[in-house]
Design a protein around this motif. Structure first.
Motif: not given
Length: 422
Positions: A342-346, A370-380
């Motif tokens: 995805d675009l972002d990863m932590m 975790n991978v996610f497209p943007r911080f607003s769509e981060f899901r634990w």
């Protein structure tokens, strides 16, 4: 006359006991202090060493010479030689490339051999191939210049790899079937930093990548949908890209050795711009921001705890080859690299490293990502677990060959690599 006689007596007495003498000396050059022990030479030893011994008269066999070669490989000879090279090769295996064969030459060196306080630099030249058709050649390393005022990190690589692609996003990696395709990539990454204060560095970087993907299944081309577009506006990403970036970075580094730290703290923040004039990414100027925080502590005899937190964030319209890919041989070991893209990863991981006997050690680790497209769509709830065990063998001084077996959610994998994961 008495003084002369006494001086001669002392000199004769010293010569008669020369074999028992040891002198502890210090060489001081500026802020650099080198402590060593000097044992005076006994001329009688020359006669004994000149006579061939029985063991020396017997020529050692091939396998004995190989054993001797690796037995001495981890000795620090960087003060004696311009570069201390050793070569190792043999079979390899990973869940991505399967059974293969690899060859690697590892060198340690010092840009200033009178500077004993600066850690040595290292370089690795590698080539590998496997039964799946994978092959890779490249060179990587880091050069630490005199008194650690400047550093140059670099990696140049080309590989061709039959790969799998699940699509973009957590849901695709968790629920889609994979598509087989062939990925070819040539890349160059150069990072230069200058020390601007104690343990604080700043610098610039340049990277270039040419990537092609081929032999996709036609019925799975939907996996290449551009995630930055709404569902109603279907836009397929390409299968061939050129991307060139320039950026700035800052580092705070108190590690005692970059590739295998026993103690210290490492903080890094860098940003890269990919101008649209220097890429073929749909006419967009792209950007990427990455940060790393890692610490290393000795908790008991030969026991090191290493902790790392890393994040990667890419701009919208970043094509699939340059997105954040979870998995591989460094972070989230055991996951197929790119299954979760995805675009972002932590990613976070903690590892216990323990020397067991002589040059042999072992590790255990646990982590999450975790991978996610943007911080607003981060899901634990979409955070993926990771844990595993590994063995270590010190091939050269502070340079380990590592074998790791990692586990994740409905996945596991074997990793054979050189240097610690982080």
């Amino acid at each position: 006359m008495r003084i002369l006689t006494l001086s001669i007596a002392i000199l004769l007495c010293g010569m008669s006991t020369v074999r028992a003498q040891r002198q502890d000396l210090e060489l001081i050059r500026g802020n650099d202090t080198l402590a060593y022990t000097y044992v005076p030479f006994d001329p009688s030893e020359m006669e004994r060493s000149a006579a061939p011994s029985e063991s020396a008269a017997v020529k050692r066999g091939f396998f004995h010479r190989i054993i001797d070669y690796f037995d001495r490989a981890n000795e620090d000879r960087t003060f004696e030689k311009k570069i201390d090279f050793s070569i190792i090769g043999g079979p390899s295996y990973s869940s991505t490339t399967k059974l293969g064969l690899g060859l690697m030459a590892v060198g340690l060196y010092r840009t200033d051999r009178t500077d004993s306080l600066t850690p040595p630099s290292n370089v690795s030249i590698f080539a590998a191939g496997s039964i799946t058709g994978f092959y890779s050649v490249g060179i990587r390393g880091n050069t630490i210049f005199r008194h650690d005022l400047n550093r140059l990190n670099y990696k140049l690589q080309f590989y061709s790899e039959p790969s799998e692609f699940w699509g973009v996003g957590y849901y695709a990696g968790a629920h889609h079937e994979s598509d087989n395709f062939l990925e070819n990539k040539a890349s160059v990454d150069l990072r230069w930093t200058h020390r601007i204060a104690r343990n604080l560095y700043a610098g610039a970087m340049v990277n270039f990548a040419y990537v092609t993907g081929s032999k996709f299944d036609d019925d799975k081309r939907s996996y290449l949908l551009d995630p930055s577009y709404p569902a109603a506006a279907v836009r397929y990403m390409n299968t061939e890209y050129v991307n060139t970036g320039i950026g700035l970075l800052a580092e705070y580094d108190t590690r005692d050795f970059q590739t295998n730290a026993y103690r210290g703290l490492y903080l890094s923040l860098d940003g890269t711009i990919f101008p649209k004039a220097l890429n073929t990414c749909g006419g967009y100027t792209l950007w990427r921001v990455e940060f790393t925080a890692a610490s290393y502590h000795r908790v008991w005899r030969d026991g090191i705890v290493a902790v790392e937190l890393r994040g990667e964030f890419n701009s919208a319209h970043t094509p699939w080859p340059f997105m954040a890919r979870m998995g591989g041989d460094i972070r989230m070991r055991g996951y197929y690299e790119g299954r979760y893209t995805d675009l972002d990863m932590m990613v976070a991981q903690v590892e216990l490293r323990q020397r067991i006997w002589r040059r042999i050690g072992a590790v255990v680790w646990a982590g999450a990502g975790n991978v996610f497209p943007r911080f607003s769509e981060f899901r634990w709830s979409q955070t993926l677990p990771n844990y595993g065990v590994g063995l270590r063998w010190e091939f050269k001084k502070r340079v380990n060959i590592r074998v790791d077996y990692g586990f994740g959610r409905r996945t596991s994998g074997l990793v054979l690599q050189i240097n610690e994961a982080f």
